[in-house]
Design a protein around this motif. Structure first.
Motif, PDB file in Angstrom:
ATOM      1  N   ALA A 105     -36.493  12.469  -0.430  1.00  0.00           N
ATOM      2  CA  ALA A 105     -35.664  12.168  -1.590  1.00  0.00           C
ATOM      3  C   ALA A 105     -35.501  10.659  -1.741  1.00  0.00           C
ATOM      4  CB  ALA A 105     -34.300  12.823  -1.435  1.00  0.00           C
ATOM      5  N   VAL A 106     -35.708  10.186  -2.962  1.00  0.00           N
ATOM      6  CA  VAL A 106     -35.588   8.767  -3.276  1.00  0.00           C
ATOM      7  C   VAL A 106     -34.483   8.604  -4.312  1.00  0.00           C
ATOM      8  CG1 VAL A 106     -36.774   6.747  -4.197  1.00  0.00           C
ATOM      9  CG2 VAL A 106     -38.040   8.395  -2.830  1.00  0.00           C
ATOM     10  N   MET A 107     -33.620   7.619  -4.084  1.00  0.00           N
ATOM     11  CA  MET A 107     -32.528   7.340  -5.002  1.00  0.00           C
ATOM     12  C   MET A 107     -32.783   5.994  -5.664  1.00  0.00           C
ATOM     13  SD  MET A 107     -28.401   7.484  -4.345  1.00  0.00           S
ATOM     14  CE  MET A 107     -28.504   6.616  -2.827  1.00  0.00           C
ATOM     15  N   PHE A 108     -32.604   5.950  -6.971  1.00  0.00           N
ATOM     16  CA  PHE A 108     -32.780   4.730  -7.748  1.00  0.00           C
ATOM     17  C   PHE A 108     -31.406   4.297  -8.243  1.00  0.00           C
ATOM     18  CE2 PHE A 108     -36.669   7.215  -8.122  1.00  0.00           C
ATOM     19  CZ  PHE A 108     -37.606   6.295  -7.702  1.00  0.00           C
ATOM     20  N   VAL A 109     -30.862   3.240  -7.648  1.00  0.00           N
ATOM     21  CA  VAL A 109     -29.515   2.769  -7.978  1.00  0.00           C
ATOM     22  C   VAL A 109     -29.606   1.657  -9.004  1.00  0.00           C
ATOM     23  CG1 VAL A 109     -27.405   1.730  -7.065  1.00  0.00           C
ATOM     24  CG2 VAL A 109     -28.647   3.408  -5.705  1.00  0.00           C
ATOM     25  N   CYS A 110     -28.894   1.836 -10.115  1.00  0.00           N
ATOM     26  CA  CYS A 110     -28.928   0.860 -11.207  1.00  0.00           C
ATOM     27  C   CYS A 110     -27.833  -0.198 -11.079  1.00  0.00           C
ATOM     28  CB  CYS A 110     -28.785   1.564 -12.544  1.00  0.00           C
ATOM     29  SG  CYS A 110     -30.126   2.701 -12.876  1.00  0.00           S
ATOM     30  N   SER A 111     -26.632   0.202 -10.697  1.00  0.00           N
ATOM     31  CA  SER A 111     -25.545  -0.767 -10.575  1.00  0.00           C
ATOM     32  C   SER A 111     -24.382  -0.157  -9.804  1.00  0.00           C
ATOM     33  CB  SER A 111     -25.070  -1.225 -11.960  1.00  0.00           C
ATOM     34  OG  SER A 111     -24.461  -0.157 -12.649  1.00  0.00           O
ATOM     35  N   ASN A 112     -23.425  -1.007  -9.487  1.00  0.00           N
ATOM     36  CA  ASN A 112     -22.176  -0.581  -8.869  1.00  0.00           C
ATOM     37  C   ASN A 112     -21.066  -0.755  -9.888  1.00  0.00           C
ATOM     38  OD1 ASN A 112     -23.076   0.110  -6.218  1.00  0.00           O
ATOM     39  ND2 ASN A 112     -23.336  -2.058  -5.821  1.00  0.00           N
ATOM     40  N   LEU A 113     -20.228   0.254 -10.018  1.00  0.00           N
ATOM     41  CA  LEU A 113     -19.164   0.244 -11.014  1.00  0.00           C
ATOM     42  C   LEU A 113     -17.812   0.381 -10.341  1.00  0.00           C
ATOM     43  CD1 LEU A 113     -20.728   2.805 -13.505  1.00  0.00           C
ATOM     44  CD2 LEU A 113     -20.836   0.325 -13.663  1.00  0.00           C
ATOM     45  N   LYS A 114     -16.803  -0.255 -10.909  1.00  0.00           N
ATOM     46  CA  LYS A 114     -15.421  -0.112 -10.452  1.00  0.00           C
ATOM     47  C   LYS A 114     -14.666   0.627 -11.550  1.00  0.00           C
ATOM     48  CE  LYS A 114     -15.259  -3.164  -6.864  1.00  0.00           C
ATOM     49  NZ  LYS A 114     -14.827  -2.875  -5.561  1.00  0.00           N
ATOM     50  N   LEU A 115     -14.168   1.812 -11.213  1.00  0.00           N
ATOM     51  CA  LEU A 115     -13.448   2.640 -12.179  1.00  0.00           C
ATOM     52  C   LEU A 115     -12.164   3.147 -11.547  1.00  0.00           C
ATOM     53  CD1 LEU A 115     -16.480   4.788 -13.345  1.00  0.00           C
ATOM     54  CD2 LEU A 115     -15.488   2.861 -14.559  1.00  0.00           C
ATOM     55  N   ASN A 116     -11.112   3.264 -12.356  1.00  0.00           N
ATOM     56  CA  ASN A 116      -9.869   3.784 -11.793  1.00  0.00           C
ATOM     57  C   ASN A 116      -9.711   5.278 -12.031  1.00  0.00           C
ATOM     58  OD1 ASN A 116      -9.325   3.716 -14.518  1.00  0.00           O
ATOM     59  ND2 ASN A 116      -7.345   2.735 -14.341  1.00  0.00           N
ATOM     60  N   ARG A 117     -10.519   5.851 -12.937  1.00  0.00           N
ATOM     61  CA  ARG A 117     -10.450   7.299 -13.177  1.00  0.00           C
ATOM     62  C   ARG A 117     -11.795   7.793 -13.701  1.00  0.00           C
ATOM     63  NH1 ARG A 117     -10.041   7.795 -18.743  1.00  0.00           N
ATOM     64  NH2 ARG A 117      -9.319   5.908 -19.764  1.00  0.00           N
ATOM     65  N   LEU A 118     -12.023   9.080 -13.567  1.00  0.00           N
ATOM     66  CA  LEU A 118     -13.214   9.729 -14.114  1.00  0.00           C
ATOM     67  C   LEU A 118     -12.763  10.896 -14.976  1.00  0.00           C
ATOM     68  CD1 LEU A 118     -15.649   9.950 -11.063  1.00  0.00           C
ATOM     69  CD2 LEU A 118     -15.788   8.398 -13.000  1.00  0.00           C
TER      70      LEU A 118
END
Length: 151
Positions: free
Chosen positions: A94-107
């Motif tokens: 399995a290969v994961m392609f990470v685009c960015s890191n995000l900071k969120l307070n809720r989903l």
């Protein structure tokens, strides 16, 4: 002098207890042949089988949400909290392609996330970054072009 020390102490305390959670924005996991992965070189292209950008938000190895790129940004379509299902075999990994890191307070479903840059992609295998790439379009399909191999 005392006030400067208190201010620095308060700064460290606030930074340690962030109100925002950190999520990795990644493309859905792709199974790639181990043999092909060992021969990975610059200018290689990995087809993802997607006709539009669909991402997942990952936190601490858990899938937290699905997102689709829309006109205004990424829109969360499904919120969950489940383990990543890695169906690896002897020949595929399995290969994961990470685009960015995000900071969120809720989903929340329907929430719009503004993302500045989705072009750069980190290629991660077994929690180790092996390459850097960029998103490209090949025959109306999203793919990752390898720009630099990190070995």
């Amino acid at each position: 002098m005392k006030h400067k020390t208190q201010a620095v102490g308060l700064l460290h305390m606030v930074q340690a207890h962030s109100a925002y959670d950190s999520y990795m924005l990644a493309l859905p996991l792709v199974l790639v042949s181990k043999k092909r992965l060992k021969c990975l070189d610059t200018e290689d292209v990995i087809l993802l089988g997607l006709d539009r950008f669909k991402g997942v938000l990952i936190k601490d190895g858990m899938l937290c949400a699905d997102a689709i790129l829309g006109v205004h940004g990424l829109q969360i379509t499904h919120v969950m909290h489940e383990a990543m299902n890695l169906k690896e075999s002897k020949k595929h990994i399995a290969v994961m392609f990470v685009c960015s890191n995000l900071k969120l307070n809720r989903l929340e479903v329907g929430q719009i996330i503004e993302v500045v840059d989705l072009e750069a992609v980190d290629v991660i295998v077994e929690e180790k970054k092996i390459a850097k790439g960029s998103l490209v379009c090949v025959n109306n399909e999203i793919a990752v072009k390898i720009n630099k191999v990190l070995r």
